[in-house]
Design an enzyme around this catalytic site. Sequence first.
Site, PDB file in Angstrom:
ATOM      1  CG  HIS A  74       8.511   8.155   4.151  1.00  0.00           C
ATOM      2  ND1 HIS A  74       7.456   8.241   5.489  1.00  0.00           N
ATOM      3  CD2 HIS A  74       9.931   6.464   4.593  1.00  0.00           C
ATOM      4  CE1 HIS A  74       8.283   7.587   6.157  1.00  0.00           C
ATOM      5  NE2 HIS A  74       8.896   6.726   5.891  1.00  0.00           N
ATOM      6  CG  ASP A  90      13.795   1.177   1.697  1.00  0.00           C
ATOM      7  OD1 ASP A  90      12.808   1.290   1.765  1.00  0.00           O
ATOM      8  OD2 ASP A  90      14.819   0.450   2.433  1.00  0.00           O
TER       9      ASP A  90
HETATM   10  C1  SDX Z   1       9.803   2.670   3.781  1.00  0.00           C
HETATM   11  O1  SDX Z   1       5.859   4.466   6.256  1.00  0.00           O
HETATM   12  C2  SDX Z   1       6.480   3.638   7.010  1.00  0.00           C
HETATM   13  O2  SDX Z   1       7.634   4.464   8.001  1.00  0.00           O
HETATM   14  C3  SDX Z   1       7.831   3.052   5.524  1.00  0.00           C
HETATM   15  C4  SDX Z   1       9.173   2.953   6.197  1.00  0.00           C
HETATM   16  C5  SDX Z   1       9.782   2.188   7.459  1.00  0.00           C
HETATM   17  O3  SDX Z   1      10.172   2.324   8.218  1.00  0.00           O
HETATM   18  O4  SDX Z   1       9.197   1.269   7.881  1.00  0.00           O
HETATM   19  O5  SDX Z   1       9.758   4.188   6.075  1.00  0.00           O
HETATM   20  C6  SDX Z   1       9.842   2.229   4.998  1.00  0.00           C
HETATM   21  O6  SDX Z   1       8.888   1.689   3.232  1.00  0.00           O
HETATM   22  C7  SDX Z   1      10.091   4.006   2.752  1.00  0.00           C
HETATM   23  C8  SDX Z   1       9.329   4.217   1.797  1.00  0.00           C
HETATM   24  C9  SDX Z   1      10.221   2.832   0.173  1.00  0.00           C
HETATM   25  N1  SDX Z   1       9.074   2.693  -1.131  1.00  0.00           N
HETATM   26  C10 SDX Z   1       9.655   3.486  -1.467  1.00  0.00           C
HETATM   27  O7  SDX Z   1      11.125   3.959  -1.324  1.00  0.00           O
HETATM   28  C11 SDX Z   1       9.066   3.448  -3.283  1.00  0.00           C
HETATM   29  C12 SDX Z   1       9.061   5.067  -3.871  1.00  0.00           C
HETATM   30  N2  SDX Z   1       7.897   6.098  -3.156  1.00  0.00           N
HETATM   31  C13 SDX Z   1       6.525   5.824  -3.438  1.00  0.00           C
HETATM   32  O8  SDX Z   1       6.043   5.219  -4.184  1.00  0.00           O
HETATM   33  C14 SDX Z   1       6.523   6.820  -2.354  1.00  0.00           C
HETATM   34  O9  SDX Z   1       6.582   7.541  -1.864  1.00  0.00           O
HETATM   35  C15 SDX Z   1       6.170   6.105  -1.179  1.00  0.00           C
HETATM   36  C16 SDX Z   1       4.969   5.090  -1.258  1.00  0.00           C
HETATM   37  C17 SDX Z   1       6.770   5.819  -0.390  1.00  0.00           C
HETATM   38  C18 SDX Z   1       5.034   6.928  -0.137  1.00  0.00           C
HETATM   39  O10 SDX Z   1       3.467   7.410  -1.256  1.00  0.00           O
HETATM   40  P1  SDX Z   1       2.435   8.150  -0.893  1.00  0.00           P
HETATM   41  O11 SDX Z   1       2.653   9.353   0.417  1.00  0.00           O
HETATM   42  O12 SDX Z   1       1.059   7.301  -1.075  1.00  0.00           O
HETATM   43  O13 SDX Z   1       2.902   9.469  -2.425  1.00  0.00           O
HETATM   44  P2  SDX Z   1       2.060   9.478  -3.603  1.00  0.00           P
HETATM   45  O14 SDX Z   1       2.015   8.103  -4.135  1.00  0.00           O
HETATM   46  O15 SDX Z   1       0.616   9.943  -3.852  1.00  0.00           O
HETATM   47  O16 SDX Z   1       2.876  10.235  -4.775  1.00  0.00           O
HETATM   48  C19 SDX Z   1       2.669  12.088  -4.155  1.00  0.00           C
HETATM   49  C20 SDX Z   1       3.090  12.359  -5.470  1.00  0.00           C
HETATM   50  C21 SDX Z   1       2.585  11.727  -6.834  1.00  0.00           C
HETATM   51  O17 SDX Z   1       2.536  12.889  -7.566  1.00  0.00           O
HETATM   52  P3  SDX Z   1       0.927  13.664  -7.936  1.00  0.00           P
HETATM   53  O18 SDX Z   1       0.362  12.292  -8.137  1.00  0.00           O
HETATM   54  O19 SDX Z   1       0.988  14.618  -7.662  1.00  0.00           O
HETATM   55  O20 SDX Z   1       1.762  14.115  -9.390  1.00  0.00           O
HETATM   56  O21 SDX Z   1       4.825  12.117  -5.449  1.00  0.00           O
HETATM   57  C22 SDX Z   1       4.357  11.151  -6.430  1.00  0.00           C
HETATM   58  C23 SDX Z   1       3.121  11.147  -6.927  1.00  0.00           C
HETATM   59  O22 SDX Z   1       3.185  10.438  -8.165  1.00  0.00           O
HETATM   60  N3  SDX Z   1       5.943  10.446  -5.871  1.00  0.00           N
HETATM   61  C24 SDX Z   1       7.114   9.764  -6.782  1.00  0.00           C
HETATM   62  C25 SDX Z   1       7.551   9.205  -6.057  1.00  0.00           C
HETATM   63  N4  SDX Z   1       6.958   9.239  -4.577  1.00  0.00           N
HETATM   64  C26 SDX Z   1       6.258   9.762  -4.944  1.00  0.00           C
HETATM   65  N5  SDX Z   1       7.402   9.727  -8.434  1.00  0.00           N
HETATM   66  C27 SDX Z   1       8.299   9.915  -8.389  1.00  0.00           C
HETATM   67  N6  SDX Z   1       9.324   8.951  -7.475  1.00  0.00           N
HETATM   68  C28 SDX Z   1       8.671   8.360  -5.990  1.00  0.00           C
HETATM   69  N7  SDX Z   1       9.503   7.784  -5.812  1.00  0.00           N
END
Ligand code: SDX
Length: 427
Positions: free
Chosen positions: A306, A363
């Site tokens: 998140h 989720d």
């Molecule tokens: C919602 O914003 C809100 O409040 C949203 C929400 C709401 O109520 O409105 O809470 C609802 O959208 C919840 C999130 C649902 N999405 C997912 O579950 C999709 C999977 N999660 C990710 O794609 C990610 O965690 C996000 C999009 C939620 C957040 O992304 P960020 O903050 O931009 O973080 P990032 O993508 O830069 O990740 C940081 C690191 C990376 O690794 P490095 O580059 O540092 O090596 O963490 C890793 C990412 O690769 N990472 C994951 C991961 N999420 C982040 N690795 C594996 N699986 C994951 N799910």
Amino acid sequence: MSNTAELSVDGKTYQFPIVEGSEQEKAIDISNLRDQTGYVTLDKGYKNTGATQSAITFLDGEQGILRYRGYSIEDLAAKANFLGVAYLLIYGELPNQQQYQEFEKSIQSHSQVKEGMQTILNGFPQDTHPMIELSSLVNALSAFYPDSYNEKAGDTEEHVARLLAQLPTIAAWSYKKAKGQATVQPNNNLDYCSNFLSMMFGQAGEEYKVDPVVAEALNTLLILHADHEQNCSTSTVRLVGSSQANLYASISAGINALWGPLHGGANQEVIEMLEDIKADGGDVAKYVDMAKNAKQTGFRLFGFGHRVYKNFDPRAKIIKKAADDVLSKLGVNDPVLEIAKGLEEAALNDDYFVSRKLYPNVDFYSGIIYRALGIPTNMFTVLFAIGRLPGWIAQWKEMRATKEPIGRPRQIYVGSTLRDFKALADR
Ligand code: SDX
């Protein structure tokens, strides 16, 4: 603590005011940065940028705190009903008995959706994703209520009540169309959640008996999704509304933003991911490894991580417990629940996730309950939208009431510098 921040650039020092919120969050107000320094900031994804000051929802990602207008999500999920929470988010206070009854009546008075809307819906192919139909029909409401784009800011109460009344009906219409079944009329003798369940799972012309366990579970899920400060879809609603676009157009834009698999669309992705793991023998370690090598595998653990919560998403905790309760009360045994728990256990003991503070988010478990309630997977994000609607409305009204300027971010240009035009013959 000083109430200004200093910035030194190009040999000069500048001062910018520090803003502090009611929960001691601090921001450097850079409203005059470019005028003073000639510089803009660059912050992709707005990870460090506050777009507004808001009095609606507070969340603390480090502590795992979420409050709507000061009330904890734990209290609201356990003690409130969804319409009462909608009233709280939109009008700032929990409604008393009279206010609640008037609010409910105003919504019920708008429950009939115009016939022309059904014509638009029937124009879509039967297998159309329901999020397409939801955003399209919400946008179409502007056509049936043109005063929505002639209104003075603040004269929107009728449109607020209509949206709260008609979004569930449109969602149920979409479901019935996909099933090839006749639609069921809204029933104003039922509460908000029971009416939605009746329109979804009832049969035209027959009395539908709502299971109180299902209605209560839906009420809790809608409350948990009702607002979440400046997330992607809410920021979209505020940005579109900042151009003076009407409420229906702004909410339709928010529905489209929510559909993305990185945002609200994740709840559908999670169930599909869990089903894949189940079909692959339930080997959660394999999928945790795939997620750790995301750059090679392109695989993400949907429902994890998140932007703000770097601790447990408090909603995920409540939903995880509710999943056990609801499935046992309904006598549903869904093997993906155990797979989800195993995945969570494996990930939370793996340094890749721990070091990146990746925890289950709202989720991760919600789809397991939706499925137990009989909601089809491709409607999970529709349910998210129904829950989030009061938050979007509250945020849109706040943006309009505070007369925020039109949102228009800056950029740093990295394209070609000036070059002379070449006639076609010379290229
Ligand atoms: C919602 O914003 C809100 O409040 C949203 C929400 C709401 O109520 O409105 O809470 C609802 O959208 C919840 C999130 C649902 N999405 C997912 O579950 C999709 C999977 N999660 C990710 O794609 C990610 O965690 C996000 C999009 C939620 C957040 O992304 P960020 O903050 O931009 O973080 P990032 O993508 O830069 O990740 C940081 C690191 C990376 O690794 P490095 O580059 O540092 O090596 O963490 C890793 C990412 O690769 N990472 C994951 C991961 N999420 C982040 N690795 C594996 N699986 C994951 N799910």
